[in-house]
Design a protein around this motif. Structure first.
Motif, mmCIF file in Angstrom:
data_model
loop_
_atom_site.group_PDB
_atom_site.id
_atom_site.type_symbol
_atom_site.label_atom_id
_atom_site.label_comp_id
_atom_site.label_asym_id
_atom_site.label_seq_id
_atom_site.Cartn_x
_atom_site.Cartn_y
_atom_site.Cartn_z
ATOM 1 N N PHE A 60 0.799 -1.221 0.000
ATOM 2 C CA PHE A 60 0.000 0.000 0.000
ATOM 3 C C PHE A 60 0.837 1.279 0.000
ATOM 4 C CE2 PHE A 60 -1.937 3.210 2.920
ATOM 5 C CZ PHE A 60 -2.861 3.730 2.029
ATOM 6 N N LEU A 61 1.772 1.427 0.921
ATOM 7 C CA LEU A 61 2.454 2.711 1.097
ATOM 8 C C LEU A 61 3.298 3.139 -0.109
ATOM 9 C CD1 LEU A 61 3.327 2.602 4.899
ATOM 10 C CD2 LEU A 61 1.613 4.046 3.750
ATOM 11 N N ILE A 79 -8.049 7.428 -2.713
ATOM 12 C CA ILE A 79 -7.977 5.968 -2.797
ATOM 13 C C ILE A 79 -7.355 5.406 -1.522
ATOM 14 C CG2 ILE A 79 -7.045 4.003 -4.084
ATOM 15 C CD1 ILE A 79 -7.121 5.821 -6.599
ATOM 16 N N GLY A 80 -6.374 6.123 -0.978
ATOM 17 C CA GLY A 80 -5.760 5.699 0.282
ATOM 18 C C GLY A 80 -6.764 5.693 1.425
ATOM 19 N N ALA A 81 -7.651 6.678 1.439
ATOM 20 C CA ALA A 81 -8.694 6.715 2.470
ATOM 21 C C ALA A 81 -9.632 5.515 2.316
ATOM 22 C CB ALA A 81 -9.479 8.021 2.389
ATOM 23 N N VAL A 82 -9.910 5.123 1.075
ATOM 24 C CA VAL A 82 -10.725 3.924 0.838
ATOM 25 C C VAL A 82 -10.001 2.695 1.387
ATOM 26 C CG1 VAL A 82 -11.694 2.410 -0.960
ATOM 27 C CG2 VAL A 82 -11.970 4.902 -1.127
ATOM 28 N N ILE A 113 -4.634 -2.281 -5.249
ATOM 29 C CA ILE A 113 -4.352 -2.629 -6.645
ATOM 30 C C ILE A 113 -4.536 -1.412 -7.551
ATOM 31 C CG2 ILE A 113 -5.214 -3.988 -8.611
ATOM 32 C CD1 ILE A 113 -5.756 -6.247 -6.488
ATOM 33 N N ALA A 114 -5.543 -0.594 -7.269
ATOM 34 C CA ALA A 114 -5.751 0.627 -8.055
ATOM 35 C C ALA A 114 -4.550 1.566 -7.932
ATOM 36 C CB ALA A 114 -7.032 1.336 -7.612
ATOM 37 N N LEU A 115 -4.047 1.722 -6.719
ATOM 38 C CA LEU A 115 -2.873 2.574 -6.525
ATOM 39 C C LEU A 115 -1.660 2.008 -7.249
ATOM 40 C CD1 LEU A 115 -3.324 3.394 -2.738
ATOM 41 C CD2 LEU A 115 -3.481 5.034 -4.633
ATOM 42 N N TRP A 116 -1.432 0.700 -7.108
ATOM 43 C CA TRP A 116 -0.281 0.068 -7.738
ATOM 44 C C TRP A 116 -0.372 0.143 -9.272
ATOM 45 C CZ3 TRP A 116 0.413 -4.024 -11.078
ATOM 46 C CH2 TRP A 116 1.731 -4.444 -11.240
#
Length: 129
Positions: A60-61, A79-82, A113-116
């Protein structure tokens, strides 16, 4: 500046700290002495919540920060808050029963996965252009 992403990072760390404190509280409540890692289902679920959160933090980070740098601070933070909300849903569900951990896991997994994927896409796009 990445103020929103920094705030989400701090909130994620705070949530992880909360899971650590929950394991300690669960040890006391269930009588599981250090270094034992099993013996009571409530403790074992609390411990798995903490460990699963820890297992996802290195996914995540960096993804959160790379997304913020290459795409958008505000979108990354959203997205991080999600992801954090998903971890909370996971915590609540798994605390009740192992079978109830799925929805929270799906929420946080999708966010990670969206962030990555977003970060990877942005980096590759920059490399080829």
């Amino acid at each position: 500046m990445y103020h929103l992403t920094a705030l989400v990072t701090l909130l994620a760390i705070l949530f992880f700290f909360f899971t650590c404190m929950n394991v300690s509280r669960s040890r006391t409540k269930t009588g599981i002495k250090v270094p034992a890692m099993s013996g009571h289902p409530d403790f074992e679920r609390a411990f798995r919540i903490q460990m699963n959160t820890l297992e996802w933090m290195p996914i995540f980070l960096p993804s959160l920060w790379l997304f913020a740098i290459y795409i958008s601070d505000a979108i990354a933070a959203g997205i991080g808050a999600v992801w954090i909300i998903g971890r909370i849903v996971y915590f609540v569900g798994y605390s009740q029963a192992a079978a109830k951990r799925g929805p929270g896991f799906a929420i946080q997994g999708t966010a990670a996965i969206a962030l990555w994927a977003g970060a990877l896409g942005a980096v590759v796009l920059r490399l080829v252009s």
